[in-house]
Enzyme design. Structure first.
Site, PDB file in Angstrom:
ATOM      1  N   ASP A  82     -22.917 -39.008 -21.820  1.00 21.96           N
ATOM      2  CA  ASP A  82     -23.153 -40.381 -22.267  1.00 21.96           C
ATOM      3  C   ASP A  82     -21.811 -41.114 -22.385  1.00 21.96           C
ATOM      4  OD1 ASP A  82     -24.733 -42.489 -23.246  1.00 21.96           O
ATOM      5  OD2 ASP A  82     -24.511 -41.833 -25.330  1.00 21.96           O
ATOM      6  N   GLY A 179     -25.997 -48.809 -32.498  1.00 28.48           N
ATOM      7  CA  GLY A 179     -25.904 -48.747 -33.952  1.00 28.48           C
ATOM      8  C   GLY A 179     -27.162 -49.213 -34.666  1.00 28.48           C
ATOM      9  N   ASP A 254     -30.022 -42.664 -30.222  1.00 26.96           N
ATOM     10  CA  ASP A 254     -29.120 -41.843 -31.012  1.00 26.96           C
ATOM     11  C   ASP A 254     -29.254 -42.174 -32.504  1.00 26.96           C
ATOM     12  OD1 ASP A 254     -27.146 -40.302 -32.075  1.00 26.96           O
ATOM     13  OD2 ASP A 254     -25.483 -41.257 -31.054  1.00 26.96           O
TER      14      ASP A 254
END
Ligand code: G3H
Ligand code: 13P
Ligand code: ZN
Length: 307
Positions: A82, A179, A254
């Site tokens: 990634d 995020g 993530d």
């Protein structure tokens, strides 16, 4: 089953209008949680390793953990780098057994992004390794690099970029960001732009980064047990489902894994302050990853039963 190149996985996803989940992995429990979810849903999986994950766990450890996971499964699994920042990290991963790498030249001037991507494609392709590139720029934090402004992907430039680099898939910027704090006002993605890109590159697999939904349940749990996650917001699930019908074959997640692990452990520590065996709190954290990933596969990505 050995690791696979994602070509067939993405071709089928494109044809049938669903996306494969690309989940970031950093340790054994996260890998196990994702593998358990994939097995429960019979779903293809992309396990992706960032430079930060490689630094934290060590490339050999993370690759061997994934190899261990493969012993117990017949699911197709891709091992992907990634956000590879340069040729050296891509080469090291290609040589180390990865079946897919991302070269992220999105912060470079256009011609430099092309030259770098092309260099990786020329090394990877003869070795049967897939190359994802990125054009446009996402807001948010990646490996300590903060990008403050989103630069949306230009559709005509995307066509030129794919033709000149020979990359196999392309990450596009349409309003997602990395995020837990993705939107201040309305959560919106530029579907008109996505549709234009898809129409100009028919059959070509697109990738969506920054696609965590930031489940309120985990934000509330983390905040209730001493965390300071604040007013975090992610991409609504229905927008991700829609993106999968516009040629987006790979959706990156993530932050939701981080939230699931941390919220669960915070709750455990608050409720059982006398425990100090790491297995006691890592087990529920692993279960939380499994349940969250299973939900994504089944209800958001649409890839249940596609393995
Ligand atoms: O896009 C970035 C991923 O969330 C990986 O994050 O570089 O902190 O491992 P990391
Ligand atoms: P999130 O921060 O939305 O989970 O995005 C992850 C990602 O794009 C990894 O490359
Ligand atoms: Zn990303």
């Amino acid at each position: 089953m050995p690791l696979v190149n994602p070509r067939e996985m993405f071709e089928r996803a494109y044809r049938e209008g669903y996306a494969v989940g690309a989940f970031n992995v950093n340790n054994m429990e996260i890998i196990q949680g994702i593998m358990q979810a994939g097995a429960a849903e019979r779903a293809p999986l992309v396990l992706q390793v960032s430079a930060g994950a490689r630094k934290y766990a060590g490339q050999a450890y993370i690759v061997k953990l994934i190899e261990a996971a493969l012993i117990e499964t017949d699911l197709p699994v891709v091992l992907h780098l990634d956000h590879g920042a340069d040729f050296a990290i891509c080469k090291s991963c290609i040589d180390g057994g990865f079946t897919s790498v991302m070269i992220d030249g999105s912060h470079l001037p256009y011609e430099e992004n092309i030259a770098l991507t092309k260099q990786v494609v020329e090394y990877a392709t003869p070795k049967g390794v897939w190359v994802e590139a990125e054009l446009g720029r996402l807001e948010g934090v990646e490996d300590d690099v903060v990008s403050e402004k989103t630069v949306y992907t230009d559709p005509d430039q995307a066509v030129d970029f794919v033709k000149r680099t020979g990359c196999n898939s392309l990450a596009v910027a349409i309003g997602t960001s990395h995020g837990a704090y993705k939107f201040k006002g309305d959560a919106k993605l530029d579907f008109e732009r996505l549709e234009t890109i898809t129409n100009k590159l028919p059959g070509f697999p697109l990738v969506l980064h920054g696609s965590s939904s930031v489940p309120q349940e985990f934000v509330d749990m983390a905040n209730a047990y001493g965390g300071k996650v604040g007013a975090a917001r992610g991409v609504p699930e229905e927008l991700l489902r829609k993106a999968a019908s516009y040629g987006v074959c790979k959706i990156n997640i993530d932050t939701d894994i981080r939230l699931a692990v941390t919220a669960t452990i915070r709750k455990y520590f608050a409720e059982k302050p006398e425990d100090f065996d790491p297995r006691a709190y890592l087990k529920p954290a692993r279960d939380a990853v499994k349940n969250m990933v299973q939900h994504k596969i089944k209800n958001v990505l649409g890839c249940s039963g596609k393995a």
